[in-house]
Design a protein around this motif. Sequence first.
Motif, PDB file in Angstrom:
ATOM      1  N   TYR A 180       2.229   1.792  -3.478  1.00 54.22           N
ATOM      2  CA  TYR A 180       1.120   2.177  -4.365  1.00 54.22           C
ATOM      3  C   TYR A 180       0.772   3.649  -4.193  1.00 54.22           C
ATOM      4  O   TYR A 180       0.545   4.371  -5.183  1.00 54.22           O
ATOM      5  CB  TYR A 180      -0.090   1.304  -4.034  1.00 54.22           C
ATOM      6  N   LYS A 181       0.750   4.108  -2.972  1.00 53.27           N
ATOM      7  CA  LYS A 181       0.298   5.473  -2.712  1.00 53.27           C
ATOM      8  C   LYS A 181       1.378   6.525  -2.957  1.00 53.27           C
ATOM      9  O   LYS A 181       1.073   7.717  -3.057  1.00 53.27           O
ATOM     10  CB  LYS A 181      -0.226   5.581  -1.278  1.00 53.27           C
TER      11      LYS A 181
ATOM     12  N   GLU B  83      -6.425  10.856  -5.977  1.00 54.29           N
ATOM     13  CA  GLU B  83      -6.618  10.614  -4.548  1.00 54.29           C
ATOM     14  C   GLU B  83      -7.668   9.534  -4.300  1.00 54.29           C
ATOM     15  O   GLU B  83      -7.536   8.720  -3.382  1.00 54.29           O
ATOM     16  CB  GLU B  83      -7.020  11.922  -3.848  1.00 54.29           C
TER      17      GLU B  83
ATOM     18  N   SER C  64       1.873   8.457  -8.511  1.00 55.78           N
ATOM     19  CA  SER C  64       0.637   8.979  -9.105  1.00 55.78           C
ATOM     20  C   SER C  64       0.737   8.902 -10.619  1.00 55.78           C
ATOM     21  O   SER C  64       1.648   9.487 -11.220  1.00 55.78           O
ATOM     22  CB  SER C  64       0.421  10.437  -8.685  1.00 55.78           C
TER      23      SER C  64
ATOM     24  N   PHE D 257      -7.474   1.655  -2.476  1.00 53.74           N
ATOM     25  CA  PHE D 257      -6.464   0.601  -2.635  1.00 53.74           C
ATOM     26  C   PHE D 257      -6.960  -0.755  -2.144  1.00 53.74           C
ATOM     27  O   PHE D 257      -6.880  -1.759  -2.856  1.00 53.74           O
ATOM     28  CB  PHE D 257      -5.184   0.989  -1.882  1.00 53.74           C
TER      29      PHE D 257
ATOM     30  N   GLU E 166       0.833  -1.199   0.000  1.00 56.22           N
ATOM     31  CA  GLU E 166       0.000   0.000   0.000  1.00 56.22           C
ATOM     32  C   GLU E 166       0.867   1.248   0.000  1.00 56.22           C
ATOM     33  O   GLU E 166       0.571   2.233  -0.696  1.00 56.22           O
ATOM     34  CB  GLU E 166      -0.913   0.003   1.225  1.00 56.22           C
TER      35      GLU E 166
ATOM     36  N   LYS F 299      -6.154   6.121  -4.817  1.00 55.43           N
ATOM     37  CA  LYS F 299      -5.294   5.740  -3.701  1.00 55.43           C
ATOM     38  C   LYS F 299      -6.117   5.342  -2.478  1.00 55.43           C
ATOM     39  O   LYS F 299      -5.756   4.406  -1.757  1.00 55.43           O
ATOM     40  CB  LYS F 299      -4.350   6.895  -3.364  1.00 55.43           C
ATOM     41  N   ASN F 300      -7.224   6.032  -2.266  1.00 55.75           N
ATOM     42  CA  ASN F 300      -8.081   5.710  -1.121  1.00 55.75           C
ATOM     43  C   ASN F 300      -8.806   4.379  -1.295  1.00 55.75           C
ATOM     44  O   ASN F 300      -9.236   3.769  -0.310  1.00 55.75           O
ATOM     45  CB  ASN F 300      -9.096   6.831  -0.900  1.00 55.75           C
TER      46      ASN F 300
END
Length: 537
Positions: free
Chosen positions: A69-70, A224, A73, A230, A66, A227-228
Motif C-alpha cells: 500500500y505504501k 503521505e 502513490s 493505513f 501495508e 499512507k499514515n
Amino acid sequence: MTQYVDAVVIGAGFSGIYMTYKLHEDGFSVKTFEKAAGVGGVWNVARYPGARCDSDSFYYNFMFSEDLYKKWSWSKRFAGQDEILSYLNFVADELDVRQYMQFNTEVKSAVWNEEHSMWHITTGKGDEFAATYLISGVGCLSTSSIPNFKGIADFQGQSYHTGEWPHTDVNFKGKRVGVIGTGSSGVQSIPVIAETAKEVYVFQRTPQYSVPTRNRSFTHEEVEQFKNEFHSARRIMLTSPSGLPIPKATKSIVETPEEERNTILENAWDKGGMILNNAFNDITINEKSNELVSEFLRNKIRAKIKNPEVAEDLLPYYYYATKRPILDTNYHDTYNQEHVTLVNLQQQPIECITKNGIKTTEKEYPLDLIVFATGYDAMTGTLLKLDIKGRKGLSLRDKWQNGKKVETYLGLGLAGFPNFFTITGPQSPSVLTNVPSAIEQHVEWISDCLKYMRQHHLKTIEPTEDAQRQWSKDCTELAHNTLFTKTASWYTGSNIDGKSPDFLIYLGGLDNYRQICNKVSQQGYKGYVLGVNKIQV
C-alpha cells in the motif's frame, strides 16, 4: 500431454492477481489463464475515453499488505483507467506472479472428472491441464453486450464498444460521432468525445442520475497522510457495509427536518463521489425517501441545462441508486454545447444501423464513428461463456439458463460443481461494494478453505442443495425488501434480451457477509459436503 497443478485460476485482474499470489504463498501450485495480453482484467480492455474508478483511489486498491500500500502513490482522487492499469502491473511485479500466468490464452472448457476428483481444463491453444481446484476470477463486468441492431454489419465507418476499446488512441477530431447508451461508460466518455468531435449525437434510452466526481490531484502532503492512516482506514473498511471508510448513515431522510436534510444533500453534492449514496439510511428501501433524493438530483439537472426541452429529456424517474450510481465530470453541461445533440429513443427508437449512420423512426443521422456504450452481460455472462461441466456432465449453462433460477452458496460455490470457487460471484456483495475489498475477503476465505482441506486430508468440497437454496432465498428476500428489484437494470439482467430477470447481489453489506462467511468456516464449512476421495493422476 496433460499438465497437473493444484489450482487453475481464470482471469488476471484484481481477483486473479491476489488469488495467484495467495495460492503460491500457501504452497499450492497454480496456473492462471488470461485471454488478454497482460494483467488488468476489465481495466486492460475498457480503455474508453474518460474511464475511471468510482471509489476513491486510496481505497480502490489492495489493503492486505501495508508495505504494498505504501509503495504506491495515487495522483488523483478518482484514478483513470491508465493509472489503475499501471497500478495492477506494479502489483503483479511486486508480488512476482506473472511467472504463474499464461496470457493470450482463453479457457475453452473445464470438466469435472468424477473418477479422479479433479478438473480437466482445455485452453483455446489446445493446452490441457488437470487441477484439484478451479477458481473463477473473471469478474462481474467482463462480457460486453451490444443489442442486435438491424444492419449493424452494414455500417461503413468505425465502431467500438466501450468495454472492448482499442489499445491505440481513437481520433474523434472533425468526426460525426454517435454514442448509443448513457450508462456509466457513456456518461464518462461523452464529455471527452465532445471535446474534439465535430458533432456528437447521444442516443439515450434511459436518462441517468449522476453526481459530480469533484476529481482533483492530490498534494504530496495528502498522499503521505493517506499512507499514515493505513491501519485506521483498513480497520474501518473491514467493518463497513460498503468496504469503504464512509460512516454508516444513521438518519432517515423523511424523518430529518427539511432545512437539515437540504444541508446534508448539498454537502454531499459538493463533496462528490459516493457520499450522497450513504447520506441517509433509507434511500433504497423507502419510496418517499428515494423521491426526495431523486428530485434533488433532477433539480440539479434542470439548473444545468439551458434548453428546457433537453432538460426534460434528461430527467430520470427510476428510483435513484437502484441502477449503478454514476459519477460524472461535466456530463450534463455537455448538452449545452451546440454540436452535441440528444436523441431521445423513447420518442424515436432506433430502426436500424445503415452504412452511413443510425436511422431512427424519425430520421437518419449520418455518422463517421459509432460508440456502443451499451453495457455488459453482468454477473453471470462471462461464467456462462465458459464451458463448465460439473458432476454427471451437468453444464453450468443448463443449470442457469432457459429460465432456470440462478442459485449459489455465498456467491462462492455451486452444488454439483465440486472444488469450484467464484470470486465475487452471483449472490455475493460484489458490485455494490468497493470491489477490491470484496475481492480480498473472497480470496482470503478461499485460501483458508484450501489450507483447511489440505490439513484435514480432504479432496473435495461442494455446497449442498439445501444450503444453496436457503442462501439464494435469503438473498432474494433481502432484495425484495428494497427498491432494487423495482428497477430494470443490469443488476437484474434486464439489459440482455432473453435473460431471466433476477437480482444477484447480496444486499446485507460486506460487513455482515464477512461475518456469515467466517461463521461457515468456523463451523467446519457448514453447508458444504467435504469428501475424502483420492486423486489419481
